[in-house]
Design a protein around this motif. Structure first.
Motif, mmCIF file in Angstrom:
data_model
loop_
_atom_site.group_PDB
_atom_site.id
_atom_site.type_symbol
_atom_site.label_atom_id
_atom_site.label_comp_id
_atom_site.label_asym_id
_atom_site.label_seq_id
_atom_site.Cartn_x
_atom_site.Cartn_y
_atom_site.Cartn_z
ATOM 1 N N PHE A 21 11.622 5.892 15.995
ATOM 2 C CA PHE A 21 11.063 5.969 14.660
ATOM 3 C C PHE A 21 9.611 5.505 14.693
ATOM 4 O O PHE A 21 9.165 4.799 15.607
ATOM 5 N N ALA A 22 8.881 5.924 13.686
ATOM 6 C CA ALA A 22 7.522 5.438 13.427
ATOM 7 C C ALA A 22 7.473 5.092 11.942
ATOM 8 O O ALA A 22 7.807 5.930 11.099
ATOM 9 N N ARG A 23 7.056 3.875 11.628
ATOM 10 C CA ARG A 23 7.136 3.399 10.249
ATOM 11 C C ARG A 23 5.789 2.860 9.788
ATOM 12 O O ARG A 23 5.091 2.176 10.538
ATOM 13 N N ILE A 24 5.438 3.194 8.547
ATOM 14 C CA ILE A 24 4.263 2.619 7.903
ATOM 15 C C ILE A 24 4.765 1.579 6.908
ATOM 16 O O ILE A 24 5.554 1.888 6.020
ATOM 17 N N LEU A 25 4.295 0.348 7.069
ATOM 18 C CA LEU A 25 4.763 -0.759 6.243
ATOM 19 C C LEU A 25 3.573 -1.398 5.532
ATOM 20 O O LEU A 25 2.617 -1.818 6.176
ATOM 21 N N VAL A 26 3.648 -1.465 4.216
ATOM 22 C CA VAL A 26 2.589 -2.068 3.400
ATOM 23 C C VAL A 26 3.099 -3.391 2.833
ATOM 24 O O VAL A 26 4.166 -3.432 2.213
ATOM 25 N N LYS A 27 2.339 -4.462 3.046
ATOM 26 C CA LYS A 27 2.696 -5.777 2.508
ATOM 27 C C LYS A 27 1.607 -6.242 1.553
ATOM 28 O O LYS A 27 0.421 -6.108 1.843
ATOM 29 N N VAL A 28 2.047 -6.793 0.411
ATOM 30 C CA VAL A 28 1.116 -7.298 -0.604
ATOM 31 C C VAL A 28 1.428 -8.760 -0.860
ATOM 32 O O VAL A 28 2.563 -9.123 -1.160
ATOM 33 N N SER A 74 -2.046 -5.510 3.407
ATOM 34 C CA SER A 74 -2.149 -5.079 4.796
ATOM 35 C C SER A 74 -1.334 -3.816 5.005
ATOM 36 O O SER A 74 -0.338 -3.574 4.316
ATOM 37 N N ILE A 75 -1.768 -3.006 5.959
ATOM 38 C CA ILE A 75 -1.062 -1.772 6.322
ATOM 39 C C ILE A 75 -0.698 -1.869 7.801
ATOM 40 O O ILE A 75 -1.590 -2.016 8.653
ATOM 41 N N ALA A 76 0.592 -1.799 8.096
ATOM 42 C CA ALA A 76 1.068 -1.889 9.476
ATOM 43 C C ALA A 76 1.730 -0.570 9.871
ATOM 44 O O ALA A 76 2.417 0.061 9.068
ATOM 45 N N LEU A 100 -12.814 -5.205 8.068
ATOM 46 C CA LEU A 100 -11.380 -5.430 8.146
ATOM 47 C C LEU A 100 -11.044 -5.957 9.541
ATOM 48 O O LEU A 100 -11.869 -5.893 10.456
ATOM 49 N N SER A 101 -9.836 -6.456 9.714
ATOM 50 C CA SER A 101 -9.388 -6.919 11.026
ATOM 51 C C SER A 101 -8.168 -6.119 11.459
ATOM 52 O O SER A 101 -7.399 -5.629 10.624
ATOM 53 N N VAL A 102 -7.999 -5.982 12.764
ATOM 54 C CA VAL A 102 -6.870 -5.240 13.335
ATOM 55 C C VAL A 102 -6.111 -6.179 14.264
ATOM 56 O O VAL A 102 -6.697 -6.759 15.183
ATOM 57 N N ASN A 152 -5.667 -5.616 8.397
ATOM 58 C CA ASN A 152 -5.705 -6.663 7.378
ATOM 59 C C ASN A 152 -7.054 -6.671 6.659
ATOM 60 O O ASN A 152 -8.065 -6.226 7.211
ATOM 61 N N GLY A 153 -7.029 -7.201 5.445
ATOM 62 C CA GLY A 153 -8.288 -7.398 4.725
ATOM 63 C C GLY A 153 -8.473 -6.537 3.503
ATOM 64 O O GLY A 153 -9.508 -6.620 2.835
ATOM 65 N N PHE A 154 -7.483 -5.697 3.176
ATOM 66 C CA PHE A 154 -7.595 -4.866 1.971
ATOM 67 C C PHE A 154 -7.365 -5.716 0.722
ATOM 68 O O PHE A 154 -6.716 -6.765 0.764
ATOM 69 N N LYS A 155 -7.889 -5.247 -0.408
ATOM 70 C CA LYS A 155 -7.659 -5.872 -1.704
ATOM 71 C C LYS A 155 -6.877 -4.899 -2.589
ATOM 72 O O LYS A 155 -7.275 -3.752 -2.758
ATOM 73 N N SER A 156 -5.751 -5.388 -3.129
ATOM 74 C CA SER A 156 -4.918 -4.541 -3.986
ATOM 75 C C SER A 156 -5.514 -4.470 -5.382
ATOM 76 O O SER A 156 -6.304 -5.316 -5.797
ATOM 77 N N ALA A 157 -5.125 -3.435 -6.109
ATOM 78 C CA ALA A 157 -5.609 -3.248 -7.480
ATOM 79 C C ALA A 157 -4.542 -2.492 -8.258
ATOM 80 O O ALA A 157 -3.830 -1.641 -7.697
ATOM 81 N N PRO A 158 -4.377 -2.780 -9.556
ATOM 82 C CA PRO A 158 -3.355 -2.079 -10.350
ATOM 83 C C PRO A 158 -3.716 -0.620 -10.563
ATOM 84 O O PRO A 158 -4.890 -0.249 -10.667
ATOM 85 N N LEU A 159 -2.678 0.231 -10.622
ATOM 86 C CA LEU A 159 -2.864 1.653 -10.881
ATOM 87 C C LEU A 159 -2.602 1.962 -12.345
ATOM 88 O O LEU A 159 -1.985 1.180 -13.072
ATOM 89 N N SER A 160 -3.030 3.145 -12.759
ATOM 90 C CA SER A 160 -2.771 3.593 -14.120
ATOM 91 C C SER A 160 -1.271 3.793 -14.318
ATOM 92 O O SER A 160 -0.543 4.214 -13.409
ATOM 93 N N GLN A 161 -0.783 3.516 -15.511
ATOM 94 C CA GLN A 161 0.643 3.657 -15.817
ATOM 95 C C GLN A 161 1.088 5.105 -15.839
ATOM 96 O O GLN A 161 2.270 5.410 -15.862
ATOM 97 N N LYS A 162 0.107 6.046 -15.823
ATOM 98 C CA LYS A 162 0.446 7.468 -15.908
ATOM 99 C C LYS A 162 0.807 8.059 -14.556
ATOM 100 O O LYS A 162 1.106 9.236 -14.462
ATOM 101 N N SER A 163 0.724 7.248 -13.490
ATOM 102 C CA SER A 163 1.033 7.765 -12.158
ATOM 103 C C SER A 163 2.474 8.255 -12.081
ATOM 104 O O SER A 163 3.398 7.593 -12.543
#
Length: 600
Positions: A357-364, A370-372, A432-434, A448-459
């Protein structure tokens, strides 16, 4: 340099200008000392009845007015002259004459006004003689002949006067001659020191000039390399682009196992060559500093789903299961650069998963995100972990598993050793860092190093890959404009396989025969006539509506083409275009209202 040679031979032609420049840097305070000493001697001499008044007046005019004025005029005139019109040897000859005149003048004044009966005056006169000669070493030391012509008459006449006084003054006269010889030697040493300084400075200047020339040669070579890549790649990308599109339209179901295996090898080789083109271009752009970060609010889940869509065919070939774990969250980042980083990591994970398998994992965590990208391969050996992010670094296959229905894993795209290097460069660019975590049970690379932000409720909730592609492409009419017949046929066949309606044209004039409505126009950039794909798109928008979505494909990598496409706010893809890349671009255009981006 021999002492006599220093006085007799002229200064070397390649150093004489530097010697003159050193003298011209002598501080103006030397004039103050000269004038002050002359006034003191005039004061002492005025009390000596044996010294005529006319002599005092003439000597005062010469030393207080004429000499400083003449020296300053010569200095300014030489410095004001153009380098080619400066005459350093003539200037030094004038200095010889002037030094002889001044030295003889001070010597005569000391000779006629020396007052041994007045101890204070005598001590002052002797001190001025010693001080003036020592100061002359500082200024005239770079011109040994001029210094000699100044010091010998001055101290020689003083010594003669002391000898004529007789008695104990004879010994003092001898000491003056010893002092004169020491000053002459000191003047020679000063010349040697200045010559060494000038030689070292010239060598440094020569090294600096050679460095500038080498740097300019490197910049010129880089410009030539860029022009060569632009010219050669345009011609090479066109057939590669057409071959890639034709391959995807071949009927696999009618082929036997051997033919499918051969086709797979052709596809793999073509993808490798295409990726090499794009990766080298990416590194070249990153090295040149032309890649700019344009952060915006990005729907991360939607973007990552599109990445999975792009790599689903490759994962199917490798028998790798793709997984995504991502909350509904936005990030403030450059979506194009982030997407490229994840694509490179996912491609690497698929290649080394070995049928797992190959998996993309996002942690907040709060605002931090971060995106792994993880795989279940056997990990990276310790000896390779320190170098995998360097250019053209490859390691042997990490897995031994044999995937079903495949004699070996060669159908999976081989690495070029550039993907992870580009990830590191893009991470550095975005600050960013890897991180790398690897073990025998798998490998995880985390950004690592991303900043999260809220999305529009219409998504809207994301659909599965197959449903999303079918719903978006179904009954969309795409106009393809290209003067290359093979490329035109291959593109049309591929669009048909994706469920699109199509229309095709080979020139701007052929648009007269195309009936609307048109949902998307895909145009090549370069045409033999005096127009480009941008002109075709402008004409098509007049015919079919100003909101017509458009995509430009070009084998020209020049900055000029990129800037022109950017000014039109169009999507640009460089040849050779892989089908997954074209499909991804079309998905982006049909599923988003924003067209203002450029893909490399």
């Amino acid at each position: 340099m021999d002492l006599l040679d220093a006085y007799r031979k002229p200064l070397p032609e390649n150093r004489v200008r530097e010697h003159v420049n050193v003298f011209l840097k002598t501080p103006d305070s030397i004039y103050i000392g000269h004038i002050a000493s002359a006034l003191v001697l005039l004061f002492i001499a005025s009390g000596n009845p044996s010294v005529a008044t006319w002599f005092l007046i003439l000597w005062g005019i010469l030393e207080i007015v004429f000499y400083p004025f003449l020296m300053e005029v010569w200095r300014r005139s030489y410095m004001a002259a153009a380098p080619g019109k400066q005459k350093p040897y003539l200037w030094i000859r004038f200095m010889d004459y002037l030094s002889l005149l001044v030295g003889a003048s001070w010597g005569v004044m000391t000779y006629v006004s020396l007052t041994p009966d007045n101890v204070a005056h005598f001590a002052i006169q002797m001190s001025i003689a010693a001080g003036a000669t020592a100061a002359a070493v500082r200024s005239l030391g770079v011109f040994p002949r001029s210094f000699t012509l100044y010091a010998v008459p001055y101290l020689g006449l003083l010594s003669l006067r002391l000898f004529l006084l007789g008695d104990e003054f004879i010994l003092l006269g001898g000491l003056v001659l010893v002092f004169l010889s020491m000053m002459l030697r000191f003047g020679h040493d000063t010349l040697e020191s200045v010559s060494q300084y000038i030689e070292i400075s010239s060598e440094n200047l020569d090294l600096a000039q050679r460095y500038r020339e080498a740097a300019e040669a490197a910049r010129h070579a880089n410009r030539e390399k860029t022009r060569l890549l632009a010219a050669a790649s345009h011609d090479l990308r066109q057939p590669l682009h057409a071959i890639g599109l034709h391959i995807e339209t071949l009927p696999l179901e009618r082929m036997d196992e051997k033919s499918q295996e051969t086709l797979g090898r052709i596809r793999t080789s073509l993808q490798t060559l295409s990726k090499l083109f794009n990766s080298v271009l990416d590194l070249s752009l990153l090295d040149s500093g032309k890649v700019q970060v344009r952060p915006s609010l990005v729907d991360l889940e939607d973007m990552l789903n599109h990445v999975l869509d792009d790599y689903e065919p490759l994962a199917e070939i490798a028998h790798v299961t793709l997984m995504l774990e991502c909350p509904k969250v936005g990030i403030l980042a450059d979506g194009i650069l982030v997407r490229r980083m994840v694509q490179n990591l996912l491609s690497n994970a698929i290649r080394h998963s070995g049928g797992g398998f190959a998996r993309i994992l996002v942690k907040v965590e709060g605002e931090d995100l971060s995106i792994a990208v993880c795989d279940d391969g056997p990990g990276i050996p310790p000896e390779h972990q320190a170098v995998i992010f360097e250019e053209f670094t490859q390691i042997e296959k990490r897995h031994e598993r044999i995937m079903p229905n495949m004699g070996n894993s060669d159908q999976v795209e081989k690495g070029l050793g550039l993907g992870l290097a580009i990830v590191r460069r893009l991470a550095d660019l975005q600050k960013l860092s890897v991180d790398l975590v690897t073990s025998p049970s798998g490998t995880t690379i985390t950004i690592n190093g991303f900043k999260s932000a809220p999305l529009s409720q219409k998504s809207k909730p994301s659909k599965g890959p197959t449903d999303r592609i079918g719903a978006i492409f179904d009954n969309k009419k795409v106009l393809v404009v290209d003067d290359d017949e093979e490329t035109l046929k291959a593109t049309v066949s591929l669009l048909q396989a994706w469920g699109c309606l199509f229309a095709s044209a080979e020139s701007l004039e052929a648009l007269d025969q195309i009936e609307g409505p048109i949902d998307l126009i895909i145009s090549d950039y370069s045409f033999p006539a005096r127009y480009t794909g941008l002109d075709i798109i402008r004409d098509a928008r007049v015919r079919y509506g100003k909101d017509l979505k458009a995509l430009v494909i070009s084998g020209d990598l020049s900055d000029e083409v990129q800037q022109r496409v950017k000014q039109e706010k169009l999507l640009l893809i460089h040849k050779p275009v892989q089908p997954v890349q074209l499909r991804s671009a079309m998905l982006g255009l049909f599923s988003s209202d924003s067209d203002a981006q450029i893909l490399s």
